[in-house]
Motif scaffolding. Structure first.
Motif, PDB file in Angstrom:
ATOM      1  N   ASP A   1      41.041  37.094  39.415  1.00 18.08           N
ATOM      2  CA  ASP A   1      40.468  38.648  38.354  1.00 18.08           C
ATOM      3  C   ASP A   1      42.135  39.517  39.146  1.00 18.08           C
ATOM      4  OD1 ASP A   1      40.243  41.118  37.443  1.00 18.08           O
ATOM      5  OD2 ASP A   1      39.074  41.621  39.265  1.00 18.08           O
ATOM      6  N   SER A   2      42.536  39.197  37.375  1.00 20.04           N
ATOM      7  CA  SER A   2      44.258  39.923  37.278  1.00 20.04           C
ATOM      8  C   SER A   2      43.766  40.886  36.891  1.00 20.04           C
ATOM      9  CB  SER A   2      44.946  38.848  36.359  1.00 20.04           C
ATOM     10  OG  SER A   2      44.820  38.496  34.546  1.00 20.04           O
ATOM     11  N   THR A   3      43.108  41.836  36.663  1.00 20.59           N
ATOM     12  CA  THR A   3      42.927  42.839  36.020  1.00 20.59           C
ATOM     13  C   THR A   3      43.664  44.063  36.575  1.00 20.59           C
ATOM     14  OG1 THR A   3      40.624  43.475  36.440  1.00 20.59           O
ATOM     15  CG2 THR A   3      41.061  42.523  34.151  1.00 20.59           C
ATOM     16  N   VAL A   4      43.974  44.962  36.485  1.00 20.49           N
ATOM     17  CA  VAL A   4      45.225  45.638  37.775  1.00 20.49           C
ATOM     18  C   VAL A   4      44.310  47.099  37.297  1.00 20.49           C
ATOM     19  CG1 VAL A   4      46.730  47.701  37.474  1.00 20.49           C
ATOM     20  CG2 VAL A   4      47.297  45.488  36.284  1.00 20.49           C
ATOM     21  N   LYS A   5      44.387  47.629  38.872  1.00 19.92           N
ATOM     22  CA  LYS A   5      42.781  48.511  39.420  1.00 19.92           C
ATOM     23  C   LYS A   5      43.814  49.681  39.614  1.00 19.92           C
ATOM     24  CE  LYS A   5      39.788  44.864  41.074  1.00 19.92           C
ATOM     25  NZ  LYS A   5      38.897  44.978  41.704  1.00 19.92           N
TER      26      LYS A   5
END
Length: 62
Positions: A56-60
Motif C-alpha cells: 500500500d503506497s498511498t500517503v496518509k
C-alpha cells in the motif's frame, strides 16, 4: 630454591597425569540406528511461496 623447583615439577607432573581423558568405547549399534534414522527422514523438496505481495503506497495524512 631447589625444593620449590622440585615441588613445582611434582605438581606439574601430577597435573599432566590427571589431565588425560579415558578412552570411550564406541557403540556401533547406536551409530547404525542413527544412520538408519537419518536415511529414513523425508528428504522431499517442498514448494516455496515466491509470490510478491502488493504494498500500500498511498500517503496518509492526518
Amino acid at each position: 630454591m631447589k625444593k620449590v623447583l622440585a615441588l613445582l615439577a611434582i605438581v606439574g607432573f601430577v597435573a599432566c597425569e590427571n589431565g588425560k581423558t579415558p578412552e570411550v568405547a564406541v557403540d556401533s549399534a547406536k551409530i547404525k540406528d542413527s544412520l538408519a534414522a537419518a536415511a529414513a527422514q523425508d528428504t522431499t523438496v517442498k514448494a516455496v511461496d515466491t509470490t510478491v505481495k502488493a504494498v500500500d503506497s498511498t500517503v496518509k495524512t492526518k
